[in-house]
Scaffold this active site. Structure first.
Site, PDB file in Angstrom:
ATOM      1  CG  HIS A 442      16.365   4.604 -17.374  1.00 29.92           C
ATOM      2  ND1 HIS A 442      17.822   4.113 -17.366  1.00 29.92           N
ATOM      3  CD2 HIS A 442      16.654   6.075 -17.204  1.00 29.92           C
ATOM      4  CE1 HIS A 442      18.582   5.049 -17.050  1.00 29.92           C
ATOM      5  NE2 HIS A 442      17.908   6.156 -17.066  1.00 29.92           N
ATOM      6  NE  ARG A 443      10.479  -1.811 -17.178  1.00 34.18           N
ATOM      7  CZ  ARG A 443       9.592  -2.418 -17.601  1.00 34.18           C
ATOM      8  NH1 ARG A 443       8.726  -3.173 -16.669  1.00 34.18           N
ATOM      9  NH2 ARG A 443       9.714  -2.962 -18.724  1.00 34.18           N
TER      10      ARG A 443
END
Length: 471
Positions: A442-443
């Site tokens: 999700h980064r």
């Protein structure tokens, strides 16, 4: 890694595998005491965290002793075999102390194996463990002069690096192997190492338009693959409990999964899709003359569907550089395939899978799987992955929440394909259905991008003609 204990006996040590790996297991000996060996002959097969690798010996002679039996885990630097080299010329210096000396030379020195040190394929030797062997014409210290030196550990000759003027690019054997695995011509590279030696980084830079992921991710990735052999169970306290040493693939997997789970924030999305048309296309391709001799299965079309989805959403092919605080966008796809092998789970990848035709992708998949099952996957084949597919459906599992391979942005889990009631053209009919799960970092990947990729894969599998219209 070789030492000369006297004028007639040479000892070959377990090579320094580098990259944080400190041991290897001897799987099989190809020679026995009394057998004659020649320079470059494979004498044993060992298994490290990366793969099973055959070790060649760097001199001629007769095997005097095998120091360890098969199945023994040996630390790097330990002597594994002693060879009687009395048949050589033995005309130059004898070292009474365990210091580095050149191998006995024949009247006409051979140009090729000059100071060659066999190491595990795909690994380097540490700088502290290498030393250039004297060239012809160098002054060799007499025994009296050697005795004046402080005792020092045995140093091995540097592998085929400094033979200047022979027209070959200067590179160590593991670097040559890495270049071969990645399809890089060493002659086209500009060396950055000392004395004009091509380094591992030079090779990788030639195939990657952006820097490799942060060092901590690389360290985790190498820890993932630490020795693949499952150790024999050691029974403690009777038959009620069995204690199994944490080593091999279990140790590697544990290190990698912990590192990945607590480094990359995972998000997993799911979709259930009707793949009846894809299954029909699989059967049609099996009868296609262009695919004759190739293995055609649902995984092939799922892999192609993922590649098309990445082409439509290229931002997902990326990695996170923690040190530079940058997202490294990768304009290529090295497609990882999780493969169950007798030694455990490994994730080799197909280099530049995005550029392959369907027959080429089928051939690469077949080669990858067969090589993995034979335990012959090279270290280079398990490096540089971008996204991975794991087919849990072969175990009858509907789906899962896969953990990312360290350094990668996404992993697609494919569930079992089952005949289920499904609303098709307004009527409930039996259709072939599967569930897909996409985990992503999700980064790098926000919900919208991850959802688009998963939706595109599902849409292609539902209507495989999109492989043409969207490609």
């Amino acid at each position: 890694m070789t030492t000369m204990t006297d004028a007639a006996l040479a000892e070959f040590k377990m090579p320094d595998v580098g990259e944080g790996l400190t041991e290897a297991e001897i799987l099989k000996w190809y020679v026995q005491p009394g057998d004659a060996v020649t320079d470059g002959q494979v004498v044993c097969e060992v298994e490290t965290a990366k793969a099973a690798v055959e070790l060649p010996i760097p001199f001629n002679g007769v095997v005097r002793e095998l120091r360890f039996p098969e199945g023994t885990t040996v630390d790097v630097g330990q002597v594994i075999i002693a060879v009687d080299v009395a048949g050589g010329s033995g005309s130059t210096a004898v070292a009474p102390e365990p210091v580095s000396v050149p191998e006995p030379t024949a009247p006409e020195p051979e140009p090729e194996p000059q100071g060659r040190q066999p190491v595990l394929v795909g690994y380097g030797v540490s700088e502290a463990s290498t030393k250039r062997r004297p060239r012809k014409g160098d002054v060799v210290a007499a025994p009296a002069a050697v005795a004046q030196l402080a005792p020092a550990p045995a140093l091995a000759p540097e592998p085929e690096a400094l033979a200047k003027g022979n027209g070959r690019p200067l590179a160590k054997p593991p670097v040559r192997k890495l270049a071969k695995d990645l399809g890089v011509d060493l002659a086209s590279l500009t060396p950055s190492g000392p004395d004009g030696i091509i380094t591992r980084e030079d090779v990788r830079a030639a195939v990657a338009p952006a820097p490799e992921p942060v060092v901590t991710q690389v360290q985790v990735q190498t820890q993932v693959q630490e020795a693949f052999a499952v150790a024999p169970a050691v029974v403690q306290g009777g038959v009620r409990e069995t204690r199994i040493p944490v080593k091999g693939v279990r140790k590697a997997t544990a290190a990698a999964m912990v590192g990945s789970a607590f480094t990359a924030p995972h998000v997993t999305e799911f979709v259930t899709v009707d793949v009846t048309r894809t299954m029909k296309l699989v059967e049609e391709l099996k009868a296609d003359k262009e695919m004759q001799g190739l293995r055609v299965n649902p995984l092939l079309l799922i892999a192609k569907a993922l590649l098309v989805a990445i082409k439509r959403n290229p931002e997902i092919s990326a990695s996170w550089d923690e040190a530079a605080q940058e997202i490294v966008q990768k304009h290529y796809v090295n497609l990882g395939i999780a493969a169950a092998t007798p030694r455990g789970l490994i994730v080799p990848n197909i280099k530049d899978a995005h550029a392959k035709t369907l027959p080429e992708l089928a051939a690469s998949l077949s080669e990858l799987v067969s090589t993995a099952r034979e335990g012959k996957t090279s270290p280079g084949a398990m490096q540089g992955g971008t996204v991975t597919i794991t087919n849990v459906g072969v175990f009858g599992v509907d789906t899962g929440t896969p953990i990312l391979n360290p350094g990668e942005s996404a992993i697609l889990a494919v569930g079992a394909i089952k005949l289920q009631p499904w609303v098709h053209k307004g009527k409930v009919k039996p259709r072939q259905v599967t569930t897909l799960a996409l985990s992503f970092d999700h980064r790098l990947v926000d919900g919208e991008l991850g959802s688009k990729v998963l939706a595109d894969v599902a849409a292609i599998l539902e209507q495989p003609k999109r492989l043409i219209t969207w490609a």
